[in-house]
Design a protein around this motif. Structure first.
Motif, PDB file in Angstrom:
ATOM      1  N   ALA A   1      38.128  43.022  41.316  1.00 58.92           N
ATOM      2  CA  ALA A   1      37.048  43.206  40.347  1.00 58.92           C
ATOM      3  C   ALA A   1      37.455  42.502  39.067  1.00 58.92           C
ATOM      4  O   ALA A   1      38.651  42.313  38.797  1.00 58.92           O
ATOM      5  CB  ALA A   1      36.793  44.689  40.085  1.00 58.92           C
ATOM      6  N   PHE A   2      36.468  42.100  38.275  1.00 59.74           N
ATOM      7  CA  PHE A   2      36.779  41.503  36.984  1.00 59.74           C
ATOM      8  C   PHE A   2      35.626  41.730  36.019  1.00 59.74           C
ATOM      9  O   PHE A   2      34.500  42.061  36.413  1.00 59.74           O
ATOM     10  CB  PHE A   2      37.086  40.005  37.113  1.00 59.74           C
ATOM     11  N   ALA A   3      35.937  41.571  34.735  1.00 58.34           N
ATOM     12  CA  ALA A   3      34.932  41.688  33.680  1.00 58.34           C
ATOM     13  C   ALA A   3      34.881  40.395  32.905  1.00 58.34           C
ATOM     14  O   ALA A   3      35.883  39.688  32.747  1.00 58.34           O
ATOM     15  CB  ALA A   3      35.275  42.843  32.742  1.00 58.34           C
ATOM     16  N   THR A   4      33.703  40.058  32.414  1.00 57.42           N
ATOM     17  CA  THR A   4      33.539  38.904  31.548  1.00 57.42           C
ATOM     18  C   THR A   4      32.470  39.253  30.517  1.00 57.42           C
ATOM     19  O   THR A   4      31.799  40.283  30.622  1.00 57.42           O
ATOM     20  CB  THR A   4      33.151  37.643  32.353  1.00 57.42           C
ATOM     21  N   GLY A   5      32.322  38.410  29.518  1.00 59.64           N
ATOM     22  CA  GLY A   5      31.344  38.687  28.478  1.00 59.64           C
ATOM     23  C   GLY A   5      31.937  39.474  27.325  1.00 59.64           C
ATOM     24  O   GLY A   5      33.153  39.559  27.155  1.00 59.64           O
ATOM     25  N   ARG A   6      31.081  40.096  26.536  1.00 62.95           N
ATOM     26  CA  ARG A   6      31.490  40.812  25.331  1.00 62.95           C
ATOM     27  C   ARG A   6      30.676  42.092  25.208  1.00 62.95           C
ATOM     28  O   ARG A   6      29.829  42.379  26.036  1.00 62.95           O
ATOM     29  CB  ARG A   6      31.249  39.926  24.098  1.00 62.95           C
TER      30      ARG A   6
ATOM     31  N   SER B   1      40.699  30.315  37.517  1.00 67.37           N
ATOM     32  CA  SER B   1      40.266  30.835  36.220  1.00 67.37           C
ATOM     33  C   SER B   1      39.693  32.238  36.357  1.00 67.37           C
ATOM     34  O   SER B   1      39.858  33.087  35.475  1.00 67.37           O
ATOM     35  CB  SER B   1      39.222  29.896  35.596  1.00 67.37           C
ATOM     36  N   VAL B   2      39.026  32.515  37.477  1.00 61.74           N
ATOM     37  CA  VAL B   2      38.494  33.858  37.720  1.00 61.74           C
ATOM     38  C   VAL B   2      39.619  34.798  38.118  1.00 61.74           C
ATOM     39  O   VAL B   2      39.638  35.968  37.725  1.00 61.74           O
ATOM     40  CB  VAL B   2      37.400  33.821  38.803  1.00 61.74           C
ATOM     41  N   ASN B   3      40.594  34.310  38.882  1.00 64.65           N
ATOM     42  CA  ASN B   3      41.746  35.128  39.253  1.00 64.65           C
ATOM     43  C   ASN B   3      42.441  35.706  38.026  1.00 64.65           C
ATOM     44  O   ASN B   3      42.940  36.828  38.040  1.00 64.65           O
ATOM     45  CB  ASN B   3      42.755  34.303  40.065  1.00 64.65           C
ATOM     46  N   ALA B   4      42.476  34.906  36.940  1.00 64.47           N
ATOM     47  CA  ALA B   4      43.129  35.356  35.709  1.00 64.47           C
ATOM     48  C   ALA B   4      42.401  36.538  35.083  1.00 64.47           C
ATOM     49  O   ALA B   4      43.002  37.324  34.351  1.00 64.47           O
ATOM     50  CB  ALA B   4      43.195  34.202  34.706  1.00 64.47           C
ATOM     51  N   LEU B   5      41.102  36.682  35.368  1.00 61.36           N
ATOM     52  CA  LEU B   5      40.312  37.781  34.816  1.00 61.36           C
ATOM     53  C   LEU B   5      40.324  39.015  35.705  1.00 61.36           C
ATOM     54  O   LEU B   5      39.968  40.104  35.257  1.00 61.36           O
ATOM     55  CB  LEU B   5      38.858  37.333  34.598  1.00 61.36           C
ATOM     56  N   CYS B   6      40.715  38.854  36.971  1.00 63.27           N
ATOM     57  CA  CYS B   6      40.637  39.953  37.931  1.00 63.27           C
ATOM     58  C   CYS B   6      41.666  41.041  37.634  1.00 63.27           C
ATOM     59  O   CYS B   6      42.682  40.797  36.975  1.00 63.27           O
ATOM     60  CB  CYS B   6      40.854  39.429  39.349  1.00 63.27           C
TER      61      CYS B   6
ATOM     62  N   ALA C   1      52.516  33.785  34.936  1.00 60.96           N
ATOM     63  CA  ALA C   1      51.727  34.896  35.452  1.00 60.96           C
ATOM     64  C   ALA C   1      50.742  35.414  34.406  1.00 60.96           C
ATOM     65  O   ALA C   1      51.096  35.596  33.242  1.00 60.96           O
ATOM     66  CB  ALA C   1      52.645  36.025  35.912  1.00 60.96           C
ATOM     67  N   THR C   2      49.520  35.655  34.836  1.00 67.02           N
ATOM     68  CA  THR C   2      48.504  36.232  33.958  1.00 67.02           C
ATOM     69  C   THR C   2      48.568  37.747  33.966  1.00 67.02           C
ATOM     70  O   THR C   2      47.981  38.399  33.091  1.00 67.02           O
ATOM     71  CB  THR C   2      47.100  35.791  34.400  1.00 67.02           C
TER      72      THR C   2
END
Length: 274
Positions: A103-108, A241-246, A260-261
């Motif tokens: 799962a990941f989140a993006t935005g504000r 780039s999405v993996n870094a947000l997960c 590592a992120t």
């Protein structure tokens, strides 16, 4: 002050990234001349917004809005309750097949998006999923997603500028583009080091926020254990780039460990249960 350490890190890294961004602007003036400063200024103001929009679009590409009825109804109610308790607006919920439970989140704040994989929902119990949702809401609340997305964009722009500077100043030898590409990659990784200075720390903060929101760290710890086991031998369908947000990044290559992120899953679980 809540999360003083994270705020200080974000302020310091933001200042450094701003300095790199000004170098990009200086290159623009040197290339096009001082008479083009209105154009360069417009570009400097517009590019972060464009990169942010592109980053959000790219991250959610392939995801679908999560229906508010049927099997997803409880997740919407859970997210609404957590959002209210954490003092943010309920984000847009989306579902995606990621190949791995994640799962990941993006935005504000006010424009947040939480994307949950179908693999995750079929793997976790209700309280474990609640821990994961709370973790992602914490990222939106703390605004660290914006720093990650814009920081990665600035790193890419610094890399491109390095390449063009070398090519313009080089001796036009046949292998020059290879050297330029290597220098570009090194410059981009150098800038990313500053972004990574907050990336691992922000995961600990979001874990702690989730623990406070649901009253215990054990459900999220159990979720991380299941996600780690469920990701073994499976290839994620999302880009780096999405993996870094997960919530979980399963890349175990030597270079990935160096840059590592995320902190190690074992340390995160230990902190959640301490």
């Amino acid at each position: 002050m809540e999360h003083f350490g994270l705020k200080v890190r974000m302020a310091v890294v933001g200042s450094i990234l701003f300095a790199f961004y000004m170098l990009v602007g200086a290159f623009g003036l040197a290339t096009f001349g001082t008479g083009a400063w209105p154009l360069v200024l417009l570009g400097l103001l517009a590019l972060p917004f464009i990169q942010y929009k592109i980053g959000t679009w790219s991250a959610t590409r392939g995801a679908e809005d999560m229906p508010e009825e049927g099997q997803y109804q409880e997740i919407h109610h859970m997210t609404e309750s957590l959002s209210r308790d954490m003092g943010i607006e309920k984000p847009r919920l989306m579902v995606m097949q990621m190949g791995v439970p994640n799962a990941f989140a993006t935005g504000r704040k006010g424009k947040g998006v939480v994307v949950v994989s179908t693999e995750l929902m079929s793997l976790l119990s209700r309280d474990e999923l609640e821990g994961v949702i709370a973790h992602e809401l914490a990222h939106i609340k703390n605004r660290d997603v914006i720093t990650m997305v814009i920081g990665s964009s600035i790193a890419s722009m610094v890399g491109m500028v390095t390449y063009f500077v070398y090519m313009f100043a080089g001796d036009n030898n046949p292998g020059g583009f290879i050297v330029g590409w290597i220098l570009s990659s090194v410059a981009q990784m150098f800038v990313m080091i500053f972004v990574l200075a907050i990336s691992r720390y922000r995961e600990y903060v979001a874990d702690d926020d989730a623990r406070k929101a649901i009253g215990s760290g054990d459900p999220l710890a159990r979720a991380l254990e299941k996600i780690s086991r469920g990701s073994e031998g499976r290839e994620p369908r999302v880009n780096d780039s999405v993996n870094a947000l997960c919530i979980f990044n399963a890349d175990k290559s030597l270079l990935a460990k160096l840059f590592a992120t995320h902190p190690s899953t074992e340390k995160r679980i230990q902190k959640l249960r301490s």
